[in-house]
Design a protein around this motif. Structure first.
Motif, PDB file in Angstrom:
ATOM      1  N   ALA A   1       0.859  -1.339  -0.027  1.00 13.51           N
ATOM      2  CA  ALA A   1       0.012  -0.005   0.031  1.00 13.51           C
ATOM      3  C   ALA A   1       0.789   1.442   0.045  1.00 13.51           C
ATOM      4  CB  ALA A   1      -0.871  -0.168   1.226  1.00 13.51           C
ATOM      5  N   THR A   2       1.903   1.066   0.830  1.00 14.27           N
ATOM      6  CA  THR A   2       2.853   2.212   0.646  1.00 14.27           C
ATOM      7  C   THR A   2       3.599   2.677  -0.565  1.00 14.27           C
ATOM      8  OG1 THR A   2       3.572   1.874   2.903  1.00 14.27           O
ATOM      9  CG2 THR A   2       5.015   3.232   2.071  1.00 14.27           C
ATOM     10  N   VAL A   3       3.777   1.639  -1.216  1.00 19.03           N
ATOM     11  CA  VAL A   3       4.528   1.886  -2.657  1.00 19.03           C
ATOM     12  C   VAL A   3       3.246   2.285  -3.542  1.00 19.03           C
ATOM     13  CG1 VAL A   3       5.400   0.626  -4.786  1.00 19.03           C
ATOM     14  CG2 VAL A   3       5.907  -0.144  -2.448  1.00 19.03           C
ATOM     15  N   ALA A   4       2.049   1.945  -3.502  1.00 18.32           N
ATOM     16  CA  ALA A   4       0.998   2.262  -4.411  1.00 18.32           C
ATOM     17  C   ALA A   4       0.855   3.863  -4.215  1.00 18.32           C
ATOM     18  CB  ALA A   4      -0.327   1.449  -3.966  1.00 18.32           C
ATOM     19  N   VAL A   5       0.518   4.236  -2.791  1.00 16.61           N
ATOM     20  CA  VAL A   5       0.405   5.692  -2.261  1.00 16.61           C
ATOM     21  C   VAL A   5       1.408   6.602  -3.033  1.00 16.61           C
ATOM     22  CG1 VAL A   5       0.243   7.143  -0.578  1.00 16.61           C
ATOM     23  CG2 VAL A   5      -0.979   4.950  -0.464  1.00 16.61           C
ATOM     24  N   LEU A   6       3.075   6.279  -2.787  1.00 16.92           N
ATOM     25  CA  LEU A   6       3.819   7.102  -3.178  1.00 16.92           C
ATOM     26  C   LEU A   6       3.909   6.962  -4.651  1.00 16.92           C
ATOM     27  CD1 LEU A   6       6.584   6.263  -0.740  1.00 16.92           C
ATOM     28  CD2 LEU A   6       5.464   8.303  -1.027  1.00 16.92           C
ATOM     29  N   SER A   7       3.556   6.017  -5.528  1.00 18.07           N
ATOM     30  CA  SER A   7       3.622   5.774  -6.918  1.00 18.07           C
ATOM     31  C   SER A   7       2.553   6.780  -7.586  1.00 18.07           C
ATOM     32  CB  SER A   7       3.464   4.498  -7.297  1.00 18.07           C
ATOM     33  OG  SER A   7       4.359   3.649  -7.051  1.00 18.07           O
ATOM     34  N   LEU A   8       1.300   6.751  -6.660  1.00 16.68           N
ATOM     35  CA  LEU A   8       0.223   7.621  -7.118  1.00 16.68           C
ATOM     36  C   LEU A   8       0.754   9.131  -7.210  1.00 16.68           C
ATOM     37  CD1 LEU A   8      -2.719   7.593  -7.912  1.00 16.68           C
ATOM     38  CD2 LEU A   8      -3.154   7.885  -5.717  1.00 16.68           C
ATOM     39  N   CYS A   9       1.330   9.544  -5.964  1.00 17.57           N
ATOM     40  CA  CYS A   9       1.648  10.888  -5.538  1.00 17.57           C
ATOM     41  C   CYS A   9       2.776  11.187  -6.603  1.00 17.57           C
ATOM     42  CB  CYS A   9       2.211  11.080  -4.348  1.00 17.57           C
ATOM     43  SG  CYS A   9       0.702  10.686  -2.955  1.00 17.57           S
ATOM     44  N   ILE A  10       3.821  10.529  -7.187  1.00 16.63           N
ATOM     45  CA  ILE A  10       5.026  10.939  -7.516  1.00 16.63           C
ATOM     46  C   ILE A  10       4.528  11.162  -9.225  1.00 16.63           C
ATOM     47  CG2 ILE A  10       7.007  10.005  -8.747  1.00 16.63           C
ATOM     48  CD1 ILE A  10       7.588   8.762  -5.748  1.00 16.63           C
ATOM     49  N   ASP A  11       3.416  10.378  -9.647  1.00 18.04           N
ATOM     50  CA  ASP A  11       3.124  10.305 -10.988  1.00 18.04           C
ATOM     51  C   ASP A  11       2.502  11.650 -11.473  1.00 18.04           C
ATOM     52  OD1 ASP A  11       2.954   8.944 -13.581  1.00 18.04           O
ATOM     53  OD2 ASP A  11       0.776   9.298 -13.322  1.00 18.04           O
ATOM     54  N   VAL A  12       2.184  12.673 -10.506  1.00 21.44           N
ATOM     55  CA  VAL A  12       1.742  13.968 -10.748  1.00 21.44           C
ATOM     56  C   VAL A  12       2.385  14.420 -11.471  1.00 21.44           C
ATOM     57  CG1 VAL A  12       0.923  16.140  -9.879  1.00 21.44           C
ATOM     58  CG2 VAL A  12       0.085  13.980  -8.694  1.00 21.44           C
ATOM     59  N   ALA A  13       3.884  14.306 -11.187  1.00 25.17           N
ATOM     60  CA  ALA A  13       5.086  15.199 -11.880  1.00 25.17           C
ATOM     61  C   ALA A  13       4.881  15.003 -13.350  1.00 25.17           C
ATOM     62  CB  ALA A  13       6.123  15.196 -11.187  1.00 25.17           C
ATOM     63  N   ARG A  14       4.599  13.653 -13.621  1.00 25.27           N
ATOM     64  CA  ARG A  14       4.745  13.218 -15.164  1.00 25.27           C
ATOM     65  C   ARG A  14       3.574  14.193 -16.091  1.00 25.27           C
ATOM     66  NH1 ARG A  14       1.649  10.217 -17.957  1.00 25.27           N
ATOM     67  NH2 ARG A  14       0.647   9.421 -16.016  1.00 25.27           N
ATOM     68  N   TRP A  15       2.377  14.384 -15.333  1.00 27.23           N
ATOM     69  CA  TRP A  15       1.131  14.646 -16.394  1.00 27.23           C
ATOM     70  C   TRP A  15       0.665  16.070 -15.855  1.00 27.23           C
ATOM     71  CZ3 TRP A  15      -2.940  16.533 -13.590  1.00 27.23           C
ATOM     72  CH2 TRP A  15      -3.198  15.663 -12.146  1.00 27.23           C
TER      73      TRP A  15
END
Length: 212
Positions: free
Chosen positions: A166-180
């Motif tokens: 769940a931690t990996v999923a949460v951080l991945s979701l947040c970090i991807d904001v920079a991409r789009w």
């Protein structure tokens, strides 16, 4: 160099503490060049030109292109770590602290999306010792978010069978904001932060409590 940015006229400047001015201009130029062209396709001449300087002047402040990337990555990751540690150590329920961490983390990635792209997606270009140092900061960030989720599970506030996943999923979701994220788009960084905070609380089964 201090990882805490300065506030310049209401806008947070992530490189405000870098001195002298020429070194700060080079970092800003490198961020834009790396974000637009990628680290490997960018030359020191590209960076110096964007900063209005000669290639020789760049080497007065940074010995290599990789050293510039390291400075950008180090400051960016340390800033991200401070954001989640502040939320982890704050008062409030686990749901409130997790929402705060996500909201602030997402907002930073949106407000500084060009910097965040470099920070998050050019790690492989770092020298071995610099890569290890930045990875240690990333692990600390992971640990801070994981501890909030663990607190929620222990309190019976979250329904998470796999805390690490769940931690990996949460951080991945947040970090991807920079991409789009697009500063000219329909949503502001604050709006995206609020949206993602709500999404993450649903992910961990917070049951509607303390949602933004």
């Amino acid at each position: 160099m201090d990882a805490e940015p300065k506030n310049t006229g209401g806008k947070i400047e992530p490189w405000g503490d870098i001195t002298p001015d020429a070194a700060r201009r080079l970092v800003n130029a490198a961020v834009h060049a790396f974000a637009e062209r990628g680290y490997h396709a960018t030359t020191t001449r590209d960076i110096a030109g964007r900063a209005g300087m000669s290639p020789a002047a760049l080497y007065i402040h940074y010995k290599t292109k990789e050293e510039l990337l390291y400075q950008i990555s180090k400051v960016g990751h340390e800033r991200a770590l401070k954001i989640v540690e502040r939320a982890r150590d704050s008062e409030g329920t686990p749901a409130e602290r997790l929402a705060d961490a996500v909201r602030s983390f997402v907002r930073w990635h949106a407000e500084h999306h060009m910097t965040a792209r470099v920070v998050q997606y050019e790690l492989g270009a770092l020298a071995e010792e610099h890569h290890a140092e930045v990875i240690a900061v990333r692990k600390a960030t992971d640990g801070a978010v994981r501890s909030i989720i663990e607190d929620g599970v222990k309190a019976g506030a979250f329904d998470v069978p796999d805390v690490r996943g769940a931690t990996v999923a949460v951080l991945s979701l947040c970090i991807d904001v920079a991409r789009w994220f697009n500063a000219q788009g329909r949503s502001t960084p604050d709006e995206v932060g609020d949206l993602y905070a709500g999404l993450v609380l649903r992910m961990v089964g917070a049951g509607g409590q303390d949602r933004p």
